[in-house]
Design a protein around this motif. Structure first.
Motif, PDB file in Angstrom:
ATOM      1  N   ILE A  25      58.978  33.337  36.991  1.00 40.88           N
ATOM      2  CA  ILE A  25      58.505  34.381  36.091  1.00 40.88           C
ATOM      3  C   ILE A  25      58.359  35.677  36.875  1.00 40.88           C
ATOM      4  N   SER A  26      59.126  36.678  36.502  1.00 36.86           N
ATOM      5  CA  SER A  26      59.068  37.965  37.181  1.00 36.86           C
ATOM      6  C   SER A  26      57.672  38.553  37.053  1.00 36.86           C
ATOM      7  N   ASP A  27      57.151  39.135  38.157  1.00 35.34           N
ATOM      8  CA  ASP A  27      55.775  39.647  38.129  1.00 35.34           C
ATOM      9  C   ASP A  27      55.601  40.822  37.175  1.00 35.34           C
ATOM     10  N   SER A  28      56.708  41.437  36.762  1.00 36.69           N
ATOM     11  CA  SER A  28      56.624  42.559  35.823  1.00 36.69           C
ATOM     12  C   SER A  28      56.647  42.110  34.364  1.00 36.69           C
ATOM     13  N   LEU A  29      56.937  40.833  34.127  1.00 38.58           N
ATOM     14  CA  LEU A  29      57.016  40.335  32.754  1.00 38.58           C
ATOM     15  C   LEU A  29      55.609  40.130  32.198  1.00 38.58           C
ATOM     16  N   PRO A  30      55.299  40.660  30.999  1.00 36.61           N
ATOM     17  CA  PRO A  30      53.977  40.402  30.413  1.00 36.61           C
ATOM     18  C   PRO A  30      53.716  38.900  30.327  1.00 36.61           C
ATOM     19  N   LYS A  31      52.559  38.473  30.839  1.00 35.32           N
ATOM     20  CA  LYS A  31      52.277  37.043  30.903  1.00 35.32           C
ATOM     21  C   LYS A  31      52.119  36.428  29.511  1.00 35.32           C
ATOM     22  N   LEU A  32      51.652  37.211  28.550  1.00 36.99           N
ATOM     23  CA  LEU A  32      51.580  36.696  27.185  1.00 36.99           C
ATOM     24  C   LEU A  32      52.977  36.430  26.626  1.00 36.99           C
ATOM     25  N   SER A  40      55.243  45.164  21.082  1.00 35.46           N
ATOM     26  CA  SER A  40      54.585  45.177  19.778  1.00 35.46           C
ATOM     27  C   SER A  40      54.322  43.768  19.251  1.00 35.46           C
ATOM     28  N   ALA A  41      55.160  42.815  19.641  1.00 33.24           N
ATOM     29  CA  ALA A  41      54.985  41.438  19.165  1.00 33.24           C
ATOM     30  C   ALA A  41      53.675  40.819  19.635  1.00 33.24           C
ATOM     31  N   LEU A  42      53.045  41.438  20.646  1.00 34.98           N
ATOM     32  CA  LEU A  42      51.827  40.865  21.223  1.00 34.98           C
ATOM     33  C   LEU A  42      50.559  41.558  20.727  1.00 34.98           C
ATOM     34  N   VAL A  43      50.662  42.401  19.695  1.00 33.15           N
ATOM     35  CA  VAL A  43      49.510  43.194  19.281  1.00 33.15           C
ATOM     36  C   VAL A  43      48.308  42.330  18.934  1.00 33.15           C
ATOM     37  N   HIS A  44      48.512  41.224  18.231  1.00 31.73           N
ATOM     38  CA  HIS A  44      47.390  40.363  17.848  1.00 31.73           C
ATOM     39  C   HIS A  44      46.849  39.580  19.042  1.00 31.73           C
ATOM     40  N   ASP A  45      47.748  39.130  19.920  1.00 32.74           N
ATOM     41  CA  ASP A  45      47.303  38.415  21.121  1.00 32.74           C
ATOM     42  C   ASP A  45      46.474  39.318  22.018  1.00 32.74           C
ATOM     43  N   LEU A  46      46.888  40.573  22.148  1.00 33.35           N
ATOM     44  CA  LEU A  46      46.166  41.513  23.011  1.00 33.35           C
ATOM     45  C   LEU A  46      44.760  41.785  22.476  1.00 33.35           C
ATOM     46  N   GLU A  47      44.646  41.886  21.158  1.00 33.08           N
ATOM     47  CA  GLU A  47      43.320  42.111  20.581  1.00 33.08           C
ATOM     48  C   GLU A  47      42.438  40.877  20.754  1.00 33.08           C
ATOM     49  N   GLU A  48      43.039  39.702  20.560  1.00 33.05           N
ATOM     50  CA  GLU A  48      42.271  38.464  20.633  1.00 33.05           C
ATOM     51  C   GLU A  48      41.832  38.145  22.062  1.00 33.05           C
ATOM     52  N   GLN A  49      42.751  38.312  23.032  1.00 34.28           N
ATOM     53  CA  GLN A  49      42.464  37.890  24.403  1.00 34.28           C
ATOM     54  C   GLN A  49      41.879  38.998  25.271  1.00 34.28           C
ATOM     55  N   PHE A  50      42.253  40.250  25.005  1.00 34.91           N
ATOM     56  CA  PHE A  50      41.819  41.349  25.866  1.00 34.91           C
ATOM     57  C   PHE A  50      40.920  42.360  25.145  1.00 34.91           C
ATOM     58  N   GLY A  51      40.755  42.192  23.850  1.00 33.82           N
ATOM     59  CA  GLY A  51      39.969  43.163  23.097  1.00 33.82           C
ATOM     60  C   GLY A  51      40.643  44.508  23.000  1.00 33.82           C
ATOM     61  N   ALA A  52      41.945  44.551  23.219  1.00 37.80           N
ATOM     62  CA  ALA A  52      42.698  45.814  23.201  1.00 37.80           C
ATOM     63  C   ALA A  52      43.147  46.129  21.776  1.00 37.80           C
ATOM     64  N   LEU A  53      42.879  47.333  21.333  1.00 33.82           N
ATOM     65  CA  LEU A  53      43.214  47.760  19.975  1.00 33.82           C
ATOM     66  C   LEU A  53      44.428  48.681  19.973  1.00 33.82           C
ATOM     67  N   LEU A  54      45.107  48.703  18.855  1.00 36.68           N
ATOM     68  CA  LEU A  54      46.314  49.526  18.709  1.00 36.68           C
ATOM     69  C   LEU A  54      45.952  51.004  18.622  1.00 36.68           C
ATOM     70  N   VAL A  55      46.628  51.819  19.433  1.00 34.65           N
ATOM     71  CA  VAL A  55      46.512  53.273  19.357  1.00 34.65           C
ATOM     72  C   VAL A  55      47.672  53.835  18.538  1.00 34.65           C
ATOM     73  N   GLY A  56      48.884  53.349  18.810  1.00 39.40           N
ATOM     74  CA  GLY A  56      50.056  53.816  18.083  1.00 39.40           C
ATOM     75  C   GLY A  56      51.298  53.049  18.494  1.00 39.40           C
ATOM     76  N   ARG A  57      52.319  53.118  17.663  1.00 33.16           N
ATOM     77  CA  ARG A  57      53.583  52.428  17.933  1.00 33.16           C
ATOM     78  C   ARG A  57      54.588  53.401  18.540  1.00 33.16           C
ATOM     79  N   VAL A  58      55.423  52.868  19.444  1.00 37.15           N
ATOM     80  CA  VAL A  58      56.409  53.708  20.143  1.00 37.15           C
ATOM     81  C   VAL A  58      57.784  53.043  19.997  1.00 37.15           C
ATOM     82  N   PRO A  59      58.417  53.179  18.835  1.00 31.95           N
ATOM     83  CA  PRO A  59      59.717  52.512  18.618  1.00 31.95           C
ATOM     84  C   PRO A  59      60.821  53.021  19.531  1.00 31.95           C
ATOM     85  N   GLN A  60      60.661  54.243  20.077  1.00 30.39           N
ATOM     86  CA  GLN A  60      61.706  54.799  20.950  1.00 30.39           C
ATOM     87  C   GLN A  60      61.749  54.110  22.315  1.00 30.39           C
TER      88      GLN A  60
END
Length: 301
Positions: free
Chosen positions: A101-108, A248-268
């Motif tokens: 697993i590359s160290d730069s890959l999000p672990k989630l 973006s696929a991890l938005v719910h996991d991030l809130e559940e595990q890290f308490g991180a909330l969405l600020v905005g989406r960056v499709p670019q």
């Protein structure tokens, strides 16, 4: 000049001597007489027609031919160990999957991918190693790994016989701890000017895309930290040190595990995830299952 094929017992004794640095310590490890190890080492050198060691004080040092022989011996005995493990597991109910697993890959993301393998009808025994991209590719080429999960494709022109398989292509989001979201979340993305950010280091595949997006938006963030390891970046983000980018696929996991909330989406700014194998066509059943599942949209986009 023709030489006899190496005797594998002699090769094993050479390998142990090289690892131990002396015939005496090798003989102790092998539970053999010093003379026995010395004699068989000499027979190996004679069969190969090369001097493998030179004496430097009390320690044996590998010659150039010895270093080359050791690199092959490492592969031979690693494959021997893997063969024994595979044979031992052949009668068991579990399939072994060794993953880099590359160290730069999000672990989630790594978890979401590997979770697919754990849900196969035949149970999987996961063995996971984390490391830098190039080191993992070298281990893959030596068959120490079945697959490497990473956020970048293998560069064209590499001398390694490895192949990249695109798993997913995801837009990114900006997330952060609740107090930061409250302070910097309104009027996204213009509100990000001067906002504290945790970013990947510049050798990360995503960093250049992020910097370009900031420039296009006319945003000058306050970069308070740069991290090569994504898990460490997330830990600092959870503590509220700064906002950070995530798939973006991890938005719910991030809130559940890290308490991180969405600020905005960056499709670019899109993040790509790859499985790298030493086969052009994936044959491992667990890796096949991962590829099949993500192509059906398991990770989202």
């Amino acid at each position: 000049m023709n030489h006899s094929p190496p005797n594998f017992r002699h090769l094993y004794y050479f390998w142990v001597v090289a690892k131990e640095g002396s015939i005496t310590r090798a003989a102790e490890r092998l539970h053999l007489a010093i003379q026995t190890v010395s004699t068989q080492l000499a027979q190996l050198e004679q069969a190969m027609g090369k001097v493998l060691f030179t004496q430097q004080g009390r320690r044996l040092t590998l010659t150039e031919a010895g270093r080359l022989a050791l690199s092959y011996a490492d592969q031979i005995f690693l494959l021997g160990e893997q063969m024994q493990e595979a044979l031992a597991e052949a009668d068991s109910a579990r399939t072994r999957l060794t993953v880099g697993i590359s160290d730069s890959l999000p672990k989630l993301t790594a978890y979401r991918l590997l979770e697919i393998a754990t849900q196969l009808p035949r149970p999987v025994r996961l063995v996971c190693y984390e490391g830098e991209f190039d080191e993992l590719l070298a281990d893959l080429a030596l068959h120490k790994l079945d697959v490497v999960l990473t956020d970048r494709a293998v560069r064209s022109g590499t001398t390694l016989r490895v192949f990249s398989h695109l798993l997913a292509d995801s837009e990114t989001i900006v997330v952060g701890a609740p107090p930061l979201v409250k302070d910097w979340g309104a009027d996204f993305p213009r509100s990000l000017n001067g906002a504290p950010f945790l970013l990947p280091t510049r050798n990360n595949a995503l960093r250049g895309k992020i910097d370009e997006w900031f420039e296009l938006q006319g945003v000058r963030p306050d970069v308070v930290g740069e991290f090569e390891d994504n898990a460490l970046l997330n830990t600092f983000g959870r503590r509220g040190l700064g906002l950070f980018f995530a798939p973006s696929a991890l938005v719910h996991d991030l809130e559940e595990q890290f308490g991180a909330l969405l600020v905005g989406r960056v499709p670019q700014v899109r993040e790509h995830f790859y499985a790298v194998s030493n086969e052009r066509k994936i044959k491992h059943p667990a890796v096949e299952a991962i590829l099949s599942a993500v192509h059906q949209g398991v990770l989202g986009t």
